[in-house]
Design an enzyme around this catalytic site. Structure first.
Site: not given
Lengths: 750, 750
Positions: B357-358, B486, B591-592
């Site tokens: 999905w990046d 995640e 994480k992000q």
């Protein structure tokens, strides 16, 4: 559901030749004596679909793991009780053609596992090499001599012409596991020889990079027959003695094969191991198959005398409980504290053949009731002896104290699904609870005040590090756990896990007050630790829903789409064979009791209303897709007076394998679930409880039964309980007089 | 952090010979032209630690998966862009000894990747076979001719004696993936020949049991040199042309090798493929290395003219953004809608080399700003073309509509961690959002009203089936999901996922009002469906915490032990290299961006207070251990006027690989993260937004910079934006006049 065997009170028997159910048949006719065991495969070989398996207690291999994306804390290997040397092989040729029921369809076929005597017999007529012969095979794994397996073959020529019969008595070390992550063989053969009556084969597990011990297994066979010895043979991985003769029309011949087994678990060197095999073979040399069989049968008689449950008026239920007790005792009878009870015992490869929390939660309560307390104590010692591994497991997660493993042989975790391994930590509480359970049942404090105090302390240290304090709720919590209901993974505040955490800390603090000063000094629990433990006890978050008066299984459970199991179309059951894992996780469906498991553990601590509300709520969502599930629900149903429900759930538990309810008995039997039927009868139907050291019963008789009777061991007594249409009759078989509580009234037993 | 290359505005250059960082060097000097690419390995071979890799766009293999315990819905294979034929090999011997820098330590060493021209050059002096020689290697992967790779070797004898030089120009089909679940080779060689200047090798991926296509790759090389042709050779998996000569003291010699490549993606038969190679080799025959290089360099010049970002006063930042754009454009430049942008591009094996999905979330916004809209449209078409696979993925989970995969080549999911594959479904929303993003930026409705409407409808059907209604909360919910963060798996009500679900349904309903009748007829969305979608839009649960005025990332997040990242000892960072997965999951560390990702998507929909409260809250818990993380935080920081924070986060994002921040660049580059630096400058520092079709800027100049300038493509115009200490200067390079908004005021561009 699939029933392939006849209903009989003492036998697993069929006269139907069913090659499509070969694996199922092999599972059902497994034999073992806790030291070794095997599936009921055919000794003459079989070229159709089958799963041969011979397993040696405590002998395992660390197979290399494979995971999608390795993360810190994942176990490095997956331990497996591996399929080992097959010493049962009797390859048979008639007029040059090999006997193989995949090729020669048998008639007059009969398979019969005698539960009373522990003998597996097989007979059939087959046309081979143009001749018609009748074959009978008998096999036992001795409970009187742990190293011994006996076999007898009888052949009769039913035809008009003579038939040439050749029998090779083989030891085969060329074995594979079906379950091997890299399709590797796990064994090397070190030594093989064959001469005359005797053959010998010694195998050793391959070296591994994980530093776990290699195991050596040696087998020596003696084959006695009136057939002529015609030769011997060895290959790189086999050894055999060859016999032959000519059977005239109507003539009969017998062959007896006995095997003795020794492993490096008991002998340091290959020489010592082989010397022991020679010694054993020599000791048994003068005895016939029947001579060797007699003490084995006597051993089973003694087991049944302590543990048999008789049910009148329901042969299916009768067969179920006897089959369960037979297989349970075959798997474990407490003679070796290095051994334990794996979910498939010696009946298959699945679950890796290792030790699970099933032992403490489901098996210990049964062994307490039917066998000498030292057997149960050995189960506790097993965990104490593995404390070093449990420290490693906790450290791998960055936590203090001891985390007992989900799956293990040596104390080190060897399962590799993070949502189970890292998170299904209630097992630590179950292991703590088992200490309480043993102590409460037996009155013996020798374990809890010594080894037990150490185990409890280290588990408590783990819990105290694993909880966190939620500032928002002003409560201690456990996030990221998986309860016994594995259909909801990685949840926050699983009620059962939180309860066991709180209880363990409370119980440990209580035990610490009772231990001797020198024990306390070694445990070295600081005042700070005790204060923290007490703070957690006082302030643990336990989910509660006021509106329903229930304990929600975890945070978020009540937000699910709460449709009952009854709404699932029957062709979608079991859901684990029809639904994606995603759909299962989102669903409200309970694989096995989670809140109900906790209510069972502390059944006297909840009000009847609490028990009723929780049972009524969860029962509608429970799919019982763990074989461990129905029996616990049955006990709570019985407690609530839901007699029909209790009996319905008993039936499902008692005949799980006999009726192949979960459609997976072909993989092996559900050994640890086999305790359920005994628990249902004794704790459920008979309402057995121990309250402050006193034995209580509050029995009912299932409507469809005429009576049931069980024997129970309790604090040095053997007690017999008969429940029939007239009422309950409790008698003391042996031991000192005792006052018990029967349905609320004191009763003197003399 | 580890910086192994010098800081230079247009070059990745070092004069340090660092065998301990060989893999890192190989990653950093990768070249590609979206059709093929390779790591910067040494063509002469290297016997030390290395990771050679040549990759062919769209050529992949379905490796068999391994999982702990397979469950329904798990993917059957793991697709991998595999290491293929290595046609670059130039094996060199001097006086019989092979050149191998692992054995002969070089001097005068220099590695130089020229970003402006797209040339990777390497030179060094080595003593081999008793002689001292200077070697220069040059390499380019043509952006003017997609099938072409050019190499040039220059050797000078620095010694006093003559040296015998032998060069084998090899095509090597004997390649392995480091990442192979069963240690299998993925290729068979079909054909290999060598004669004179030419060699040819054709390989085919091995048959697979999953029904995915096999790929054939053919390579033809032409080697031109003044060395004497001394022979040819083939083996089962290689083909080579051999050259030799004697170099007098001080003498020099050159060798040019050019390779042309064709695959079965473009040619149906092996014959057609080889014919094309012959044709190509013939066409290029009269041209020298320099002739072939010229259009390649021109191609890069044209790319830079559209996209270069100039930063004055900060060479590190300047190098960072140019390296990122170079590698991004090397990976994908939109010439083939069957290709996509994998997280490691053509620079390594990790992540399987597939589409994530990046692409939609991080890459599309950059391509929209720096290249022709058809390139972005091709990225959208890629998903439309894979709808059939997306239906399969949804069906595997028992759900309606389309679930686009987490990892794929062909639309079918091929990653196998359930918590990602089944649960990280926000990707479906990101793919929907990309349609909006393209339409909003370009003003081109041709996609959204046709293919896009289909994609949106099928995604909406998925969402409508995936939500459930919580009776308790009277809200629609999404349980069991994993957000972009995640480090918190399998949560309930991830705010970002719920928001995208709600938004997709709303946007789809809006699009459906605009589509033509024939399109609508084909989509066949019923009134019932629309009513359900509207009900979800109206009644979706979106976590909100009133006390903090923030959106909790998910249910339970605020119950965590909320200690900031600053409390983690620095020797425990990154936590994913120090903490167990269990500890990470329980922690509050992000994480992000998850909530921050959603705020970025809909940045104008939140009040400044909402943005501030959420940024301030989440920033303290965010460890940025996804390379995709810092850039998005930087944009929000810039939006909030946190200029220093925005620049600090930019630095981390821009030089992620150059400074090896995550200590994993040796595996390959973080291609999809390379968009972050452009986004930070344009959306962050320059405040670029599109509001109702109008371009807005609200720039600031980072304190340590003198100026920055970027070029942006927008609706047929090329616009240049220069921000310096005097202010912002926006000019129209080409295209029709346009009114933009600069810091709140209209500005006419002519």
């Amino acid at each position: 559901m699939k029933r392939t065997f006849d209903v009989a009170p003492w036998n697993i028997v069929t006269t139907k030749w069913a090659p499509e159910d070969k694996r199922l048949q092999e599972s059902m006719t497994s034999l073992a004596n806790e030291n070794l065991g095997m599936r009921g495969f055919f000794e003459e070989g079989y070229s159709g679909d089958k799963m041969e398996g011979v397993y040696y207690g405590g002998v395992w291999f660390p197979d290399k793991t494979r995971v999608g994306w390795w993360k810190i804390g994942y176990p490095k290997y997956f331990g497996k009780m591996i399929n080992g040397t097959n010493f049962l092989q009797l390859t048979i040729k008639v007029n040059g053609e090999q006997l193989d029921l995949a090729k020669q369809e048998p008639t007059d076929f009969k398979l019969d596992l005698d539960l009373k005597k522990g003998i597996f017999a097989r007979e059939f007529t087959a046309e081979v090499g143009g001749a018609k012969l009748h074959f009978t095979f008998e096999r036992f794994v001795s409970v009187a001599q742990k190293e011994l397996v006996g076999q007898r073959l009888h052949v009769k020529n039913l035809g008009d012409a003579e038939a040439k019969l050749e029998v090779a008595s083989v030891i085969n070390g060329d074995v594979y596991n079906e379950d091997s992550n890299y399709d590797e063989q796990f064994w090397d053969v070190l030594e093989q020889k064959a001469a005359g009556e005797h053959a010998l084969l010694v195998s050793k597990t391959k070296p591994n990079p994980f530093g776990t011990p290699q195991f050596t297994v040696g087998v020596k066979t003696t084959t006695k027959t009136t057939l002529e010895h015609v030769g011997d043979g060895t290959t790189a991985k086999t050894a055999e003695n060859d016999f032959a003769g000519t059977l005239a029309a109507g003539a009969e011949v017998e062959l007896e094969k006995r095997s003795v087994v020794a492993t490096s678990r008991d002998f340091d060197t290959q020489e010592a191991l082989v010397a022991r095999l020679d010694e054993l073979a020599g000791q048994l040399d003068g005895q016939s198959f029947d001579d060797l069989l007699a003490p084995h049968v006597a051993g089973w008689a003694e087991r049944w005398n302590k543990a048999d449950v008789e049910i009148n008026g329901d042969d299916e239920a009768q067969q179920g409980i006897r089959f369960n007790l037979f297989q349970l005792f075959s798997t474990y009878y407490g003679n070796d504290s290095r051994l334990n009870i794996s979910p498939k015992g010696f009946t298959g490869e699945k679950y890796g053949g290792a030790t699970y929390w099933d032992t403490e939660a489901y098996c210990l309560p049964v062994y307490l009731g039917v066998s000498d307390p030292k057997i149960s104590r050995n189960l506790l010692m097993y965990r104490y002896d593995q404390l070093d591994g449990a420290y490693v497991n906790a450290q791998e997660q960055g936590l203090k104290g001891a985390l007992f493993p989900m799956v293990t042989f040596n104390g080190i975790e060897c399962h590799n699904e993070w949502e189970i391994t890292f998170e299904e930590i209630h097992r630590n509480g179950d292991i703590a609870y088992a200490i309480y359970n043993y102590t409460n049942y037996t009155g013996d404090k020798s374990y809890v005040l010594h080894e037990g105090a150490k185990v409890l302390t280290e588990i408590s240290r783990f819990w105290a590090d694993r909880v966190h304090y939620s500032q928002r709720q002003n409560k201690y919590m456990l996030h990221a756990v998986t309860g016994p209901d594995e259909y909801d993974n990685n949840v926050n505040n699983d009620w059962y896990t939180n309860l066991l955490c709180q209880w363990t800390l409370k119980y440990t603090l209580q035990v610490l007050k009772e231990v001797d000063a020198d024990v306390a000094a070694k445990l070295n629990v600081t005042e700070d630790e005790k204060r923290k433990w007490q703070a957690i006890v006082d302030n643990m978050y336990l989910p509660y829903d006021k509106e329903r008066d229930i304990f929600p299984e975890n945070d978020g459970f009540l937000d699910k789409d709460l449709k009952p199991v009854a709404d699932i179309p029957s062709d979608q059951l079991p859901i684990n064979q029809h639904w994606s894992w995603d759909k299962i996780l989102r669903s409200p469906y309970v694989k096995q009791g989670d809140v109900i498991q906790g209510i069972w553990d502390f059944i006297d601590d909840f009000t009847p209303e609490e028990k009723k509300h929780n049972f009524d709520f969860y029962e509608q969502y429970t799919v019982h897709e763990s074989s461990l599930s129905p029996s616990i629900y049955s006990i709570i149903a019985a407690d609530l007076g839901y007699e029909d429900k209790a009996v319905e759930l008993y039936d499902r538990s008692a005949r799980l394998d006999l009726d192949n309810y979960n459609n997976d008995t072909s993989d092996g039997l559900h050994i640890t679930s086999m305790t359920g039927s005994w628990l249902d009868i004794v704790q459920g139907f008979a309402g057995m409880r121990i309250r402050e050291g006193k034995l209580h019963y509050a029995p009912f008789l299932p409507k469809k039964w005429d009576s049931y009777q069980f024997t129970q061991v309790f604090r040095g007594r053997v007690i017999k309980v008969l429940v029939d249409k007239e009422g309950t009759h409790v008698s003391l078989v042996s031991g000192e007089p005792l006052t018990i509580d029967l349905a609320g009234k004191d009763l003197e037993l003399k």
